[in-house]
Design an enzyme around this catalytic site. Structure first.
Site, short mmCIF file in Angstrom:
data_model
loop_
_atom_site.label_atom_id
_atom_site.label_comp_id
_atom_site.label_asym_id
_atom_site.label_seq_id
_atom_site.Cartn_x
_atom_site.Cartn_y
_atom_site.Cartn_z
CB THR A 100 -2.68 -4.44 6.24
OG1 THR A 100 -3.82 -6.03 5.47
CG2 THR A 100 -2.93 -4.25 7.32
CD GLU A 101 -4.92 -5.31 0.86
OE1 GLU A 101 -4.89 -5.69 -0.35
OE2 GLU A 101 -4.15 -4.83 1.00
CG ASN A 102 -6.84 -6.49 6.97
OD1 ASN A 102 -5.91 -6.28 6.36
ND2 ASN A 102 -7.09 -7.36 8.00
CG ASN A 118 -1.09 -2.40 0.54
OD1 ASN A 118 -0.59 -3.59 -0.10
ND2 ASN A 118 -2.11 -2.37 1.76
CB SER A 138 -8.46 0.50 4.73
OG SER A 138 -7.14 -0.22 4.42
#
Length: 455
Positions: free
Chosen positions: A282-284, A259, A324
């Site tokens: 990606t954290e979304n 990330n 996530s």
């Protein structure tokens, strides 16, 4: 099978009552129930508690409601995309509860699952959790977070069938999927409504039992206002920063789940090729992030956590924000590369707040810093005025404690070896004397004969 009523955006807005807790989905310019929020802004409804990832993005999320004086409180990860939010908070007309992004997602998920709350290691020992109940569980300090629910949820999906089953597109699941479960009344704004059976069961992301009303509304870039500009700011791509990105890339092994944070770490993404075999997260809500598209934007492509359109590599997958951050906290992300404001001798990181300046929002930094298997910090060696960023003890609000493994600056590379801050490399053009003079923390020296320009 029930048929979910289809109503207009103004009719939906009329269902929100003054004093309600309102959940609003979306991340950046994707998955936003824009027409519902705009319709609510045309009403006299006020005294609202607004719960969203970004509670004040101009023209897109809560910005209009804030400008109208309809909000009394905001709960989210970011609230200063709109300077009006800062002014309202400073004037005392808007109460703000800032939550780490993963904690926010999990609190909403817990609310939808009928739980009272949960314990998380995220934010333990930081300003964010100063008043929270804590316990030591499995040897780690944990912070208790109450579940979040809303009276009404405004969410956005790509397709719905007449029974209310929802299908999201690309990274549009974000906060929408959890919010659909966590409100007494759920109103879904959708691009298209089809008959039952036209969405295959395996393609249903939110079952219709959660959805009370549908609003059909076409979304265009013009509807997104300022968020339609997804080009991002110009990157400072000087040679020193590129050297830092190159050195960080050398730490990413084939097969690693990585990330990349905002700022200098985004330069690493520009250097990654398929040959590196790195799996970007990606954290979304996406795994398998590819390079930026050569054409098009947020309406045709997924976006990353920096709100920039990206492509999906073969084998990529999409998921919601709660899943996530479960990956992150669960230790399934191998490496996080993040920016920093300060790192100290104990491996503590400060990178989200500067005293006396408006809070930009904590985002997912606390979850990533504490949850990734390895934490690499990229930052300039000093502030513009020459103040060291590597210090004996962080004086800025902490992001995480004792988690930093490596620091890469424009001058040097430091590693924490046997728990001790250790200078291991000099960057091109740097001298040992200069590094000694501009590093505030004590460190030992174990220089390696490795040059970044040879990588």
């Amino acid at each position: 099978m029930k048929r979910v009523p289809v109503i207009s955006a103004p009719e939906a807005a009329a269902l929100v009552k003054s004093g309600d807790h309102l959940l609003v989905g979306g991340f950046g310019m994707t998955g936003n129930p824009v027409h519902l929020v705009h319709a609510l802004a045309e009403t006299a409804t006020g005294d609202l508690t607004y719960i969203a990832n970004n509670v004040s993005e101009p023209g897109l999320s809560g910005g209009l409601l804030l400008r109208n004086g309809q909000l009394k409180k905001a709960i989210g990860s970011y609230f200063t995309s709109n300077p009006e939010a800062v002014k309202a908070h400073q004037a005392g007309t808007l109460k703000v509860e800032l939550m780490p992004q993963g904690t926010l997602a999990e609190a909403i998920r817990a609310g939808g699952a009928g739980l009272g709350g949960f314990y998380t290691p995220t934010a333990a020992g930081t300003l964010i959790a100063a008043d929270a109940e804590t316990k030591v569980l499995s040897g780690r300090e944990m912070v208790f977070v109450p579940a979040l629910r809303g009276n009404v949820a405004f969410i956005r999906a790509w397709r719905a069938d007449t029974a209310g089953n929802l299908q999201y597109r690309l990274t549009e699941q974000n906060f929408n999927a959890a919010m659909a479960t966590a409100a007494d009344l759920v109103i879904a704004e959708v691009e298209e409504i089809v008959e039952v059976g036209q969405i295959a069961p395996e393609q249903v992301h939110t079952p219709g039992l959660y959805v009370d009303y549908l609003v059909q509304a076409h979304l265009t870039l013009a509807d997104l206002g300022s968020s339609a500009d997804v080009r991002g700011g110009a990157k400072r791509v000087d040679e020193a920063r590129l050297n830092m990105a190159r050195r960080a890339l050398a730490e990413l092994r084939p097969g690693a789940v990585v990330n990349l944070g905002i700022g200098i770490p985004t330069l690493v993404a520009d250097l990654i090729t398929p040959a590196h075999g790195v799996n970007l997260h990606t954290e979304n809500g996406m795994l398998g992030v590819g390079p930026a598209p050569s054409d098009g934007g947020a309406m045709e492509y997924p976006v990353n956590a920096g709100k920039i359109p990206v492509t999906a590599l073969p084998g990529a997958s999409y998921f919601d924000s709660a899943a996530s951050f479960g990956m992150i906290r669960g230790g399934h992300v191998d490496i996080a590369v993040m920016g920093g404001l300060q790192v100290d001798e104990a491996g503590n990181l400060a990178n989200w707040a500067v005293p006396g300046k408006p809070l930009l929002g904590v985002g997912g930094a606390m979850d990533l810093a504490g949850g990734a298997g390895r934490l690499i910090i990229l930052m300039t060696h000093t502030d513009p005025d020459g103040t060291p960023k590597i210090v004996p003890r962080c004086t800025l609000p902490l992001t995480t404690s004792g988690a930093v493994d490596m620091i890469i600056t424009d001058q040097a590379v430091f590693e924490f070896l046997d728990g001790q801050l250790t200078l291991t490399e000099l960057m091109p053009g740097a001298t040992l004397e200069h590094v000694r003079a501009t590093t505030g923390a004590g460190f030992r020296e174990a220089l390696k004969a490795v040059a970044v320009n040879a990588l």
